[in-house]
Design an enzyme around this catalytic site. Structure first.
Site, PDB file in Angstrom:
ATOM      1  N   ARG A   1      -7.742  -3.310   9.552  1.00  0.00           N
ATOM      2  CA  ARG A   1      -6.532  -4.354  10.125  1.00  0.00           C
ATOM      3  C   ARG A   1      -7.264  -4.796  11.426  1.00  0.00           C
ATOM      4  NH1 ARG A   1      -2.299  -3.508   6.804  1.00  0.00           N
ATOM      5  NH2 ARG A   1      -1.945  -1.271   6.357  1.00  0.00           N
TER       6      ARG A   1
ATOM      7  N   ASP B   1       1.859  -1.105  12.060  1.00  0.00           N
ATOM      8  CA  ASP B   1       0.644  -1.397  11.652  1.00  0.00           C
ATOM      9  C   ASP B   1       0.323  -2.864  12.005  1.00  0.00           C
ATOM     10  OD1 ASP B   1       0.075   0.889  10.469  1.00  0.00           O
ATOM     11  OD2 ASP B   1       0.783   0.196   8.470  1.00  0.00           O
TER      12      ASP B   1
ATOM     13  N   LYS C   1      -4.675   5.633  14.689  1.00  0.00           N
ATOM     14  CA  LYS C   1      -4.368   4.998  13.257  1.00  0.00           C
ATOM     15  C   LYS C   1      -6.134   4.993  12.953  1.00  0.00           C
ATOM     16  CE  LYS C   1      -0.094   4.451  12.746  1.00  0.00           C
ATOM     17  NZ  LYS C   1       0.610   5.029  11.812  1.00  0.00           N
TER      18      LYS C   1
ATOM     19  N   GLY D   1      -5.279   7.851   5.529  1.00  0.00           N
ATOM     20  CA  GLY D   1      -4.377   8.820   6.297  1.00  0.00           C
ATOM     21  C   GLY D   1      -3.164   9.198   5.442  1.00  0.00           C
TER      22      GLY D   1
ATOM     23  N   LYS E   1       0.901  -1.235   0.251  1.00  0.00           N
ATOM     24  CA  LYS E   1       0.110  -0.065  -0.048  1.00  0.00           C
ATOM     25  C   LYS E   1       0.864   1.141   0.073  1.00  0.00           C
ATOM     26  CE  LYS E   1      -2.998   0.594   3.524  1.00  0.00           C
ATOM     27  NZ  LYS E   1      -3.029   2.037   4.136  1.00  0.00           N
TER      28      LYS E   1
HETATM   29  C1  S3P Z   1       2.582   4.633   6.251  1.00  0.00           C
HETATM   30  C2  S3P Z   1       3.283   5.045   7.315  1.00  0.00           C
HETATM   31  C3  S3P Z   1       2.642   4.751   8.713  1.00  0.00           C
HETATM   32  C4  S3P Z   1       1.574   3.377   8.546  1.00  0.00           C
HETATM   33  C5  S3P Z   1       0.639   3.822   7.379  1.00  0.00           C
HETATM   34  C6  S3P Z   1       1.586   3.887   6.148  1.00  0.00           C
HETATM   35  C7  S3P Z   1       3.265   5.263   5.117  1.00  0.00           C
HETATM   36  O1  S3P Z   1       2.083   5.552   9.443  1.00  0.00           O
HETATM   37  O2  S3P Z   1       1.079   3.574   9.863  1.00  0.00           O
HETATM   38  O3  S3P Z   1      -0.281   2.442   7.369  1.00  0.00           O
HETATM   39  O4  S3P Z   1       2.767   4.900   3.916  1.00  0.00           O
HETATM   40  O5  S3P Z   1       4.020   6.036   5.027  1.00  0.00           O
HETATM   41  P1  S3P Z   1       2.869   6.648  10.161  1.00  0.00           P
HETATM   42  O6  S3P Z   1       4.175   6.810   9.417  1.00  0.00           O
HETATM   43  O7  S3P Z   1       2.169   8.020  10.357  1.00  0.00           O
HETATM   44  O8  S3P Z   1       3.230   5.869  11.375  1.00  0.00           O
END
Ligand code: S3P
Length: 459
Positions: A414, A339, A366, A112, A39
């Site tokens: 998740r 995650d 999250k 996010g 992802k």
């Molecule tokens: C991600 C970073 C992580 C992760 C998210 C994907 C990314 O978040 O939890 O699912 O693709 O950069 P954080 O960097 O805010 O911890």
């Protein structure tokens, strides 16, 4: 930053209807599978393709809702993105500094990552953009990106607490900054570095705790110079000179280790299982769960290791050889498995002895409050545990818990998948209230698990 108050946040158009699901005990899991594309890398491939000059051809792209929302957003900002009959995605970019102003609100759904990285990209373009999303996204704090991006010259209007819906006023005259990350977050690091691509001067992000480095690796693959040095106190300093061009290229996205985690744990808790996962990303900044499972006694082997565009990849072979043992997870490992705590908690609930997890404050913000959702769900399944503000301790008996609960998933893919995996071994089946968010990251989850022998279905 200006705050606006919106008492009734607009309902995201992408919100699907709820799908209740049930998972029942099954025979040992067997077979070879390929789980969907990573992802994090899929978002970046589309965003960087849209910022690049020329054609970017992407294979293995995750076609989950989060990534499709990113594709729509990049289209709204002028990129041409299409999937060919050959299954490859092609993206024709505008070049850094040349994104068009979107004429509609960008609906990022549950994602996010899309929101935060795009806020960084828009921040150093002379355009404005509005972001919204589903009920989960509207609760997520964005102050962690608005703060540094304001220092670079962008301005924002958000709801209270820095939450979406929000508007970004970007600037064509962004200033480079040096910024020390107050939270270990690859999203924040990436947002700043991406803004730095179109800022004057050198933007540096200092990260005291190493987070996933897909942005750095993939930017290099698109021809950008990314410099990494060490500060006096041992932190990484990642620098990008503004004004660099991205050149369209071929990107082959490996399977997502965070998605692979679900069948891997399913195999480990189902005695006699033996499964293989093809071409999974094993970047060491993502494999903390696998290190932890190995410490718990799991037999996990990486075969046919290769490196593609700076990203290590392998086939993963998993055999269940007996109950896992409880462990203390080192706090320093948290960013590399951020995650994976929900699915680790399921493994811990079946393990012999106590598993202690600390430094989990980020889990509260999250897709859901993951600490709370995991603790509530496991308690309802008969698991003995304690939870604090940023820690979770789970006492396993070496046997699967009773199960038999209906789990609240709070729009969190998740949480949904974790409890469906636990249901493959509990005495009584486990139900979840809503499996629809699984499509954000793992379309085809039920079919892939069925191929291995799991019994998961819609209710
Ligand atoms: C991600 C970073 C992580 C992760 C998210 C994907 C990314 O978040 O939890 O699912 O693709 O950069 P954080 O960097 O805010 O911890």
């Amino acid at each position: 930053m200006t705050h606006i108050s919106i008492s009734q946040p607009p309902k995201a158009s992408s919100k699907p209807s709820q799908i209740a699901m049930i998972s029942s005990a099954c025979s040992p899991l067997q077979g070879t599978i390929r789980v969907p594309g990573d992802k994090s890398m899929s978002h970046r491939a589309l965003m960087f393709g849209a910022l690049a000059e020329g054609e970017t051809m992407i294979s293995g792209l995750l076609e989950g809702e989060d990534v499709l929302n990113t594709a729509d957003a990049m289209r709204a900002m002028g990129a041409k993105i299409e999937k060919g009959n050959d299954g490859l995605w092609r993206c024709f970019g505008q070049g850094v500094g040349h994104l068009a102003e979107p004429t509609t609100v960008l609906d990022m759904g549950n994602s996010g990552t899309s929101t935060r990285l795009l806020m960084g990209i828009v921040a150093s373009h002379p355009i404005s953009a509005c972001f919204t999303g589903d009920a989960s996204l509207l609760k997520r704090p964005m102050g962690r990106v608005t703060l540094p991006l304001e220092q670079m010259g962008a301005s924002f209007i958000t709801r209270a607490g820095g939450r979406p819906p929000l508007a970004v006023n970007g600037t064509g005259e962004a200033r480079a900054i040096t910024y020390r990350l107050p939270v270990a977050s690859a999203q924040v690091k990436s947002a700043i570095l991406l803004a730095g691509l179109n800022a004057s001067g050198t933007t540096t992000v200092i990260e005291p705790h190493k987070t996933r480095d897909h942005s750095e690796n993939m930017l290099r693959h698109f021809g950008v110079t990314v410099e990494i040095s060490e500060t006096e106190d041992g932190a990484d300093a990642i620098s990008i000179h503004g004004g660099q061009r991205l050149l369209g290229c071929a990107v082959d996205v490996p399977s997502d280790p965070s998605s692979a985690a679900f069948p891997v744990v399913a195999a480990l808790i189902n005695p006699g299982s033996d499964i293989k996962l093809i071409r999974v990303g094993i970047n060491p900044r993502r494999t903390g769960l696998y290190d932890t499972l190995i410490e718990m006694g799991a037999e996990i082997e990486y075969q046919s290791k290769t490196i593609d565009a700076g990203e290590p990849i392998a086939n993963i072979v998993v055999k269940s050889t007996g109950p896992l043992k409880g462990v203390d997870v080192p706090a320093s490992r948290v960013p590399s498995m951020i995650d994976e705590f929900p699915i680790l908690a399921m493994a811990a609930a079946c393990a012999e002895g106590t598993t202690r997890m600390t430094d989990l404050a980020e889990l509260r913000v999250k897709e859901s409050d993951r600490l709370l959702m995991v603790a509530n769900g496991l308690k309802a399944c008969g698991v003995h545990l304690e939870m604090g503000e940023d820690w979770l301790t789970i006492h396993g008996t070496g046997k699967p818990p009773k199960g038999g609960a209906i789990i609240e998933t709070a729009l969190d893919h998740r949480i949904a998948m974790s409890f469906l995996i636990l249901g493959t071994v509990t005495k009584d089946p486990i139900s979840i209230d809503d499996g629809s968010p699984i499509n954000t990251s793992f379309p085809g989850f039920v079919d892939v698990m069925a191929d291995l022998g799991a019994r998961i279905q819609e209710k």
